[in-house]
Enzyme design. Structure first.
Site, PDB file in Angstrom:
ATOM      1  CE1 TYR A 176      -3.469  -2.933   0.461  1.00  0.00           C
ATOM      2  CE2 TYR A 176      -2.418  -2.938   2.756  1.00  0.00           C
ATOM      3  CZ  TYR A 176      -3.207  -3.506   1.693  1.00  0.00           C
ATOM      4  OH  TYR A 176      -4.074  -4.467   2.138  1.00  0.00           O
ATOM      5  CE1 TYR A 197      -3.341  -0.859  -3.638  1.00  0.00           C
ATOM      6  CE2 TYR A 197      -4.365   0.637  -4.977  1.00  0.00           C
ATOM      7  CZ  TYR A 197      -4.606  -0.219  -3.960  1.00  0.00           C
ATOM      8  OH  TYR A 197      -5.704  -0.409  -3.430  1.00  0.00           O
ATOM      9  CD  GLN A 222     -10.250   3.255   3.851  1.00  0.00           C
ATOM     10  OE1 GLN A 222      -9.550   4.067   4.406  1.00  0.00           O
ATOM     11  NE2 GLN A 222     -10.050   1.921   3.441  1.00  0.00           N
ATOM     12  N   GLY A 278     -13.861  -0.603   4.617  1.00  0.00           N
ATOM     13  CA  GLY A 278     -12.620  -0.828   5.196  1.00  0.00           C
ATOM     14  C   GLY A 278     -12.199  -2.395   5.741  1.00  0.00           C
ATOM     15  CG  ASP A 283     -10.784  -4.338   1.516  1.00  0.00           C
ATOM     16  OD1 ASP A 283     -11.376  -3.283   2.467  1.00  0.00           O
ATOM     17  OD2 ASP A 283      -9.986  -4.100   0.881  1.00  0.00           O
ATOM     18  NE  ARG A 329      -4.333  -8.879  -0.678  1.00  0.00           N
ATOM     19  CZ  ARG A 329      -4.430  -7.749  -0.123  1.00  0.00           C
ATOM     20  NH1 ARG A 329      -4.078  -7.491   1.021  1.00  0.00           N
ATOM     21  NH2 ARG A 329      -4.942  -6.676  -0.991  1.00  0.00           N
ATOM     22  CE1 TYR A 354      -6.335  -7.637   3.461  1.00  0.00           C
ATOM     23  CE2 TYR A 354      -8.351  -7.242   2.164  1.00  0.00           C
ATOM     24  CZ  TYR A 354      -7.375  -6.944   2.585  1.00  0.00           C
ATOM     25  OH  TYR A 354      -6.673  -5.700   2.158  1.00  0.00           O
ATOM     26  CD1 TRP A 355     -10.802  -6.697   5.413  1.00  0.00           C
ATOM     27  CD2 TRP A 355     -11.306  -6.529   7.622  1.00  0.00           C
ATOM     28  NE1 TRP A 355     -10.192  -5.639   5.768  1.00  0.00           N
ATOM     29  CE2 TRP A 355     -10.409  -5.425   7.381  1.00  0.00           C
ATOM     30  CE3 TRP A 355     -11.869  -6.574   8.763  1.00  0.00           C
ATOM     31  CZ2 TRP A 355     -10.167  -4.399   8.121  1.00  0.00           C
ATOM     32  CZ3 TRP A 355     -11.791  -5.577   9.806  1.00  0.00           C
ATOM     33  CH2 TRP A 355     -10.708  -4.458   9.446  1.00  0.00           C
ATOM     34  CD  GLU A 375      -2.978  -5.847   5.445  1.00  0.00           C
ATOM     35  OE1 GLU A 375      -1.931  -6.479   5.028  1.00  0.00           O
ATOM     36  OE2 GLU A 375      -3.827  -5.109   4.803  1.00  0.00           O
TER      37      GLU A 375
END
Ligand code: GLC
Length: 433
Positions: free
Chosen positions: A26, A79, A105, A165, A167, A202, A354-355, A398
């Site tokens: 990022y 990116y 965001q 946020g 994703d 991811r 991830y989320w 992260e």
């Protein structure tokens, strides 16, 4: 040691006037990352914290929107989607320089600026920053109400999962799955994230196609047109984003009073937001706050971390807090680090991706503060010490594995390393309490 490591990471990730979340993955300024960075930075280097916030507002649109990414450098090409793909100048109110993304965001800057003001109210730079930026911040909140709340409920919508946020959280699956893509209609693109981070940590490529589809939909409507609400298959009132908006509204109201700025608009809207938040977003069966899908016109019935942010905003009543506290205590007893980002008992839970399950540092920061607000000191302490022990054992990543048995065999966290909001959340927790 932890503290000096955190400072070093923030120094390494500093780029002239702002902080990147992590090198490689990022390489620009991200909106809510930037807010959390300023918060943690303030205790240690107030000049950089102030600069960080000004840098964020340098990307504000004429309509008031604060974009989720500011591409301060047009030479950085690693990116995707980069500024040229977003092509935000389709909207004449988007800044020509710096280039930005076309979505927003979580609205963290209200509570961030208030926190910094409380700890630095004798610093003239901070005073000037609030004087300069409070009207712009109000303009941003006004954007959310004017462009994203077609039914005047005080609950704004998002039209892209990246805005939330969170994703690839399973809460978006149903809305994402209803998107039917004709691949020939999608522009050609190459993902960069999976060249840098492990693909199993991811979002999937099918999800990514849908993200690009929604981006294109936004672009077609100049990123702020009415057509977005009319056409988007993804249109959601996010419980976390609206809770954060309310929390920041209240900071604006207090700052407005101290600085003599008219906040009557925010006051009126905030009352509306609070009322609808409580009636529309609480789910009595799950005993948690949930998001609302404006396309299917129903609640999204999943237990997930965003619901707990209602405590950070002081929105939950004692009974609701009791349910959320009991749930987190149970997870703790069952051998999870707090707070997993998704329902560990759901088949959609994935402790690595991830989320869809892992622990996220800035979420722990907000939940910790929320629990303290309700006098839940013991649990607040666990939320804080779980994060500290993950970072101590696995590094400043992260995000992190949430199952304790799995953590024992790991030597590092997930996603990007030397991560800024991990460093700043730790720094804030260690230096301000
Ligand atoms: C990912 C996260 C998002 C964050 C960004 C930069 O997209 O999901 O919340 O802001 O990375 O760290």
């Amino acid at each position: 040691m932890l503290e000096s490591d955190a400072i070093k990471i923030l120094e390494d990730n500093w780029r002239e006037s702002f902080t990147i979340p992590t090198a490689k993955l990022y390489p620009f300024q991200w909106m809510w990352d930037s807010g959390f960075v300023a918060l943690g930075r303030a205790a240690q280097d107030i000049d950089k914290a102030v600069s960080e916030i000004y840098a964020m507002f340098s990307g504000q649109w004429e309509n008031g929107m604060l974009p989720h990414i500011i591409f301060h450098s047009e030479n950085e090409t690693t990116y995707f989607p980069n500024f040229d793909f977003w092509n935000c100048n389709v909207n004449p109110g988007a800044p020509v320089s710096p280039k930005t993304s076309g979505i927003t965001q979580p609205a963290v800057f209200g509570f961030v600026m208030e926190d910094i003001w409380r700890s630095h109210h004798q610093d003239p730079k901070v005073k000037k920053m609030i004087e300069d930026l409070l009207p712009k911040l109000i303009h941003y909140h006004r954007f959310l109400y004017e462009y994203r709340d077609p039914f005047n409920e005080g609950l704004f919508f998002i039209f892209h999962p990246w805005e939330s946020g969170r994703d690839n959280s399973p809460i978006w699956d149903e809305a994402i799955n209803r998107i039917n893509i004709d691949k020939s209609q999608l522009p050609n693109y190459t993902r960069r994230d999976t060249q840098i981070a492990d693909a199993s940590e991811r979002p999937t490529s099918d999800q990514y196609d849908k993200y690009v589809y929604l981006l294109e939909l936004g672009k077609r409507h100049l990123y702020d047109g009415k057509g977005i609400a009319e056409e988007s298959p993804f249109l959601i009132q996010d419980c976390m984003m609206n809770a954060i908006l309310i929390r920041s509204n209240e900071s604006i109201l207090r700052l407005g009073e101290e600085f003599g700025v008219d906040t009557s608009y925010i006051k009126e809207k905030n009352a509306l937001s609070k009322a609808h938040f409580l009636t529309k977003l609480w789910n009595e069966e799950l005993k948690t706050f949930v998001c609302f899908d404006l396309v299917s016109n129903e609640q999204i019935k999943h237990k997930e971390i965003g619901g707990f942010i209602a405590m950070f905003a002081g929105l939950a009543n004692e009974e609701q807090v009791g349910h959320m506290v009991a749930y987190l205590e149970e997870l703790h007893q069952r051998g999870y680090f707090l707070c997993p980002s998704f329902d560990v008992d759901s088949p959609l839970f994935d402790s690595k991706r991830y989320w869809r399950g892992p622990i996220w540092p800035q979420m722990n920061w907000m939940i910790h503060k929320g629990l303290l607000h309700y006098g839940q000191k013991e649990l607040a302490e666990i939320v804080k010490s779980d994060l500290i022990s993950l970072v101590t054992h696995l590094g400043f990543y992260e995000y992190f594995e949430s199952e304790k048995t799995k953590v024992r065999s790991l030597t590092q966290g997930y996603g990007g390393g030397n991560f800024s909001w991990t460093a700043s959340s730790i720094l804030h927790l260690l230096t301000t309490e």
